[in-house]
Design a protein around this motif. Structure first.
Motif, mmCIF file in Angstrom:
data_model
loop_
_atom_site.group_PDB
_atom_site.id
_atom_site.type_symbol
_atom_site.label_atom_id
_atom_site.label_comp_id
_atom_site.label_asym_id
_atom_site.label_seq_id
_atom_site.Cartn_x
_atom_site.Cartn_y
_atom_site.Cartn_z
ATOM 1 N N ARG A 1 42.233 74.826 25.633
ATOM 2 C CA ARG A 1 41.539 75.335 24.442
ATOM 3 C C ARG A 1 42.465 75.701 23.284
ATOM 4 O O ARG A 1 41.984 76.146 22.226
ATOM 5 C CB ARG A 1 40.685 76.554 24.802
ATOM 6 N N ALA A 2 43.769 75.563 23.475
ATOM 7 C CA ALA A 2 44.740 75.758 22.384
ATOM 8 C C ALA A 2 44.704 77.177 21.825
ATOM 9 O O ALA A 2 44.859 77.397 20.624
ATOM 10 C CB ALA A 2 44.526 74.730 21.285
ATOM 11 N N GLY A 3 44.473 78.124 22.716
ATOM 12 C CA GLY A 3 44.426 79.530 22.348
ATOM 13 C C GLY A 3 44.000 80.328 23.568
ATOM 14 O O GLY A 3 44.326 79.960 24.697
ATOM 15 N N ALA A 4 43.270 81.403 23.355
ATOM 16 C CA ALA A 4 42.762 82.220 24.464
ATOM 17 C C ALA A 4 41.381 82.748 24.092
ATOM 18 O O ALA A 4 40.929 82.583 22.952
ATOM 19 C CB ALA A 4 43.717 83.378 24.741
ATOM 20 N N ASN A 5 40.735 83.358 25.075
ATOM 21 C CA ASN A 5 39.423 83.976 24.868
ATOM 22 C C ASN A 5 38.389 82.961 24.373
ATOM 23 O O ASN A 5 37.927 82.143 25.142
ATOM 24 C CB ASN A 5 39.526 85.173 23.913
ATOM 25 N N ASN A 6 38.049 82.993 23.106
ATOM 26 C CA ASN A 6 37.042 82.089 22.542
ATOM 27 C C ASN A 6 37.684 80.759 22.134
ATOM 28 O O ASN A 6 38.910 80.656 22.062
ATOM 29 C CB ASN A 6 36.387 82.739 21.326
ATOM 30 N N PRO A 7 36.856 79.743 21.850
ATOM 31 C CA PRO A 7 37.425 78.471 21.381
ATOM 32 C C PRO A 7 38.234 78.661 20.096
ATOM 33 O O PRO A 7 37.900 79.501 19.265
ATOM 34 C CB PRO A 7 36.189 77.600 21.119
ATOM 35 N N SER B 1 40.694 76.658 7.411
ATOM 36 C CA SER B 1 40.788 77.935 8.126
ATOM 37 C C SER B 1 40.869 77.686 9.631
ATOM 38 O O SER B 1 40.241 76.749 10.140
ATOM 39 C CB SER B 1 39.566 78.812 7.840
ATOM 40 N N ILE B 2 41.631 78.522 10.319
ATOM 41 C CA ILE B 2 41.704 78.458 11.781
ATOM 42 C C ILE B 2 41.512 79.862 12.341
ATOM 43 O O ILE B 2 42.186 80.806 11.930
ATOM 44 C CB ILE B 2 43.055 77.897 12.266
ATOM 45 N N ASP B 3 40.559 79.993 13.264
ATOM 46 C CA ASP B 3 40.335 81.237 14.001
ATOM 47 C C ASP B 3 40.715 81.001 15.455
ATOM 48 O O ASP B 3 40.236 80.043 16.072
ATOM 49 C CB ASP B 3 38.874 81.665 13.900
ATOM 50 N N TYR B 4 41.557 81.865 15.994
ATOM 51 C CA TYR B 4 42.049 81.669 17.353
ATOM 52 C C TYR B 4 42.455 83.008 17.958
ATOM 53 O O TYR B 4 42.492 84.025 17.263
ATOM 54 C CB TYR B 4 43.252 80.715 17.345
ATOM 55 N N SER B 5 42.737 83.008 19.246
ATOM 56 C CA SER B 5 43.319 84.176 19.898
ATOM 57 C C SER B 5 44.745 83.825 20.314
ATOM 58 O O SER B 5 45.032 82.680 20.657
ATOM 59 C CB SER B 5 42.494 84.587 21.115
#
Length: 201
Positions: free
Chosen positions: A73-79, A48-52
Motif C-alpha cells: 500500500r506504499a504507506g501504513a494504516n489507510n490507503p 496532493s498525496i495523503d499517506y501514513s
C-alpha cells in the motif's frame, strides 16, 4: 449560608475531577505511523498525496517487512491516495482528474512497479487466500509504470513523499523510505490546456 458554600465547593470539586477524568480518557498515544500530507501546484494542476508514515525501527524493510514481488500500500494504516485537480498524463497514459490509490510492487532486482488504482481501493480489497491477487489488482490499474529504485544516500527513518514542480509543466513525485528512493513524472499537460483556453476565448 455555610451549607451553601460547602455544597458549591463539593460540586466544583466533583466537576473538576469529572472533567479531568474525561480529558484523560480522550488522550491517546501518538499514532506509530502518523498521517502526513504533501501538495504542490504544477502548471494548472494541484497534486496532493495523503499517506501514513511508518518508521524503520531497525527493521529490514524491503525483502522482509515488505516482501519482494508482493504489491504493498506504499504507506501504513489507510490507503495512500494521490489526487490530481485536472487531467494529467503518467507514463504516456492520460488520467482523469480525481483520486487514485498508490501501490508499489518492490522487486529484489530490476525495476519496481508503481500502480495508480482507478477505484482508489485499499490493497486489501485484492486479498485472496491470504495473499494479494496480483492479476485482479492489475485489472484496476489506471496506470502502472516501472521505475528503477535508487539507493538512498542515507537511511530514511520515516516514509515520505515529495513533489517537485520541476519546469512547472512536468512534476516529479518521489517516494523515500529506508534505503530506497523511487521517482515518477507527472505531465500536467500545460500546453494542451493552453490550447484549449485559446479555443474558448
Amino acid at each position: 449560608m455555610k451549607h451553601n458554600k460547602l455544597f458549591l465547593a463539593a460540586f466544583a470539586l466533583i466537576l473538576f475531577f469529572s472533567v479531568s477524568t474525561l480529558s484523560f480518557a480522550q488522550l491517546q498515544a501518538p499514532a506509530p505511523s502518523p498521517a502526513a500530507h504533501v501538495s504542490q501546484t504544477v502548471g494548472f494542476t494541484k497534486i496532493s498525496i495523503d499517506y501514513s508514515s511508518p518508521a524503520v525501527k531497525g527493521r529490514k524493510v524491503f525483502g522482509e517487512l515488505e516482501k519482494y514481488g508482493t504489491t504493498w500500500r506504499a504507506g501504513a494504516n489507510n490507503p495512500t491516495i494521490i489526487e490530481f485537480s485536472t487531467p494529467v498524463s503518467i507514463g504516456g497514459k492520460n488520467l482523469a482528474a480525481g483520486k487514485y490509490s498508490l501501490f508499489i510492487t518492490p522487486q529484489e532486482s530490476g525495476d519496481w512497479t508503481i500502480h495508480l488504482n482507478s477505484k482508489a481501493n485499499a490493497v486489501y480489497a485484492y486479498m485472496k487466500d491470504g495473499k494479494v491477487d496480483e492479476a485482479a489488482l492489475a485489472k484496476d490499474d489506471a496506470v502502472a509504470i516501472t521505475v528503477s529504485p535508487i539507493a538512498a544516500p542515507e537511511t530514511f527513518e520515516r516514509l515520505a513523499y515529495f513533489i517537485s514542480a520541476e519546469d512547472n509543466k512536468v512534476a516529479s513525485v518521489t517516494f523515500m523510505w529506508a534505503d530506497v528512493m523511487l521517482t515518477f513524472m507527472v505531465d500536467t499537460q500545460v500546453d494542451q490546456k493552453l490550447e484549449q483556453f485559446k479555443g474558448v476565448f
